[in-house]
Design an enzyme around this catalytic site. Sequence first.
Site, PDB file in Angstrom:
ATOM      1  N   ASN A  92      -6.677  37.500  34.899  1.00 40.59           N
ATOM      2  CA  ASN A  92      -7.339  36.382  34.229  1.00 40.59           C
ATOM      3  C   ASN A  92      -6.450  35.911  33.089  1.00 40.59           C
ATOM      4  OD1 ASN A  92      -9.689  36.552  35.831  1.00 40.59           O
ATOM      5  ND2 ASN A  92     -10.453  38.231  34.564  1.00 40.59           N
ATOM      6  N   VAL A 101      -9.532  39.761  26.812  1.00 43.08           N
ATOM      7  CA  VAL A 101      -8.674  40.626  25.987  1.00 43.08           C
ATOM      8  C   VAL A 101      -7.246  40.059  26.021  1.00 43.08           C
ATOM      9  CG1 VAL A 101      -7.784  42.951  25.626  1.00 43.08           C
ATOM     10  CG2 VAL A 101     -10.114  42.625  26.511  1.00 43.08           C
ATOM     11  N   HIS A 105      -3.181  42.149  31.300  1.00 43.65           N
ATOM     12  CA  HIS A 105      -3.732  43.228  32.125  1.00 43.65           C
ATOM     13  C   HIS A 105      -3.974  42.711  33.529  1.00 43.65           C
ATOM     14  CE1 HIS A 105      -6.985  41.169  29.978  1.00 43.65           C
ATOM     15  NE2 HIS A 105      -7.748  41.366  31.036  1.00 43.65           N
ATOM     16  N   HIS A 107      -6.229  43.486  36.788  1.00 44.24           N
ATOM     17  CA  HIS A 107      -7.382  44.206  37.332  1.00 44.24           C
ATOM     18  C   HIS A 107      -7.051  44.621  38.766  1.00 44.24           C
ATOM     19  CE1 HIS A 107     -10.484  42.651  34.360  1.00 44.24           C
ATOM     20  NE2 HIS A 107      -9.556  41.718  34.213  1.00 44.24           N
TER      21      HIS A 107
HETATM   22  P1  5GP Z   1     -10.536  40.000  31.059  1.00 48.92           P
HETATM   23  O1  5GP Z   1     -11.830  39.253  31.083  1.00 48.92           O
HETATM   24  O2  5GP Z   1      -9.808  39.833  29.754  1.00 48.92           O
HETATM   25  O3  5GP Z   1      -9.679  39.729  32.256  1.00 48.92           O
HETATM   26  O4  5GP Z   1     -10.918  41.518  31.228  1.00 48.92           O
HETATM   27  C1  5GP Z   1     -11.085  42.412  30.173  1.00 48.92           C
HETATM   28  C2  5GP Z   1     -11.637  43.677  30.768  1.00 48.92           C
HETATM   29  O5  5GP Z   1     -11.527  44.687  29.787  1.00 48.92           O
HETATM   30  C3  5GP Z   1     -13.125  43.592  31.168  1.00 48.92           C
HETATM   31  O6  5GP Z   1     -13.240  43.886  32.545  1.00 48.92           O
HETATM   32  C4  5GP Z   1     -13.795  44.655  30.287  1.00 48.92           C
HETATM   33  O7  5GP Z   1     -14.812  45.364  30.948  1.00 48.92           O
HETATM   34  C5  5GP Z   1     -12.630  45.553  29.897  1.00 48.92           C
HETATM   35  N1  5GP Z   1     -12.777  46.219  28.604  1.00 48.92           N
HETATM   36  C6  5GP Z   1     -13.135  45.639  27.429  1.00 48.92           C
HETATM   37  N2  5GP Z   1     -13.135  46.539  26.441  1.00 48.92           N
HETATM   38  C7  5GP Z   1     -12.762  47.722  27.001  1.00 48.92           C
HETATM   39  C8  5GP Z   1     -12.571  49.030  26.470  1.00 48.92           C
HETATM   40  O8  5GP Z   1     -12.747  49.307  25.284  1.00 48.92           O
HETATM   41  N3  5GP Z   1     -12.174  49.991  27.347  1.00 48.92           N
HETATM   42  C9  5GP Z   1     -11.972  49.726  28.683  1.00 48.92           C
HETATM   43  N4  5GP Z   1     -11.579  50.749  29.448  1.00 48.92           N
HETATM   44  N5  5GP Z   1     -12.136  48.503  29.202  1.00 48.92           N
HETATM   45  C10 5GP Z   1     -12.527  47.512  28.363  1.00 48.92           C
END
Ligand code: 5GP
Length: 121
Positions: A92, A101, A105, A107
């Site tokens: 994303n 975040v 990253h 997924h």
């Molecule tokens: P994004 O929406 O930025 O692509 O995904 C961020 C991901 O980070 C989400 O799937 C969320 O569940 C995960 N996430 C957020 N905070 C934490 C955390 O403190 N630890 C872990 N392991 N995952 C997190």
Amino acid sequence: MADYDPDNIFAKILRGEIPNKTVYENEHVLAFEDINPQAPVHILVIPRGPYTDMGDFSKRASEEEQIAFSRSIGDIVKILELEKMGFRAIANTGINGLQEVPHYHLHLLGGQPLGRMINVL
Ligand code: 5GP
């Protein structure tokens, strides 16, 4: 593109300030379980370096970092036994991608049929 925020949650995980369930790591890469899994297997693969998203990583990361990241995916897929049934990799990015975040990253999702690729809300 916004500057890298060293206080983002994944930077804190990399510094050991927040615990994580690590499934794989090397000099350049950390992979750990997503805290809110969307499938039986939901892993986040991140570079250790300070990159905001995939575009930033692809532009600024060294060749060594980029090769290490790419090779790590193959290692993780093997460790998690995702080769036979397959998986989905998602990065994303930005506003339209709903990136939460601001540390790059990837997924990795698997362990069940994952449905269609895009669900527009
Ligand atoms: P994004 O929406 O930025 O692509 O995904 C961020 C991901 O980070 C989400 O799937 C969320 O569940 C995960 N996430 C957020 N905070 C934490 C955390 O403190 N630890 C872990 N392991 N995952 C997190």
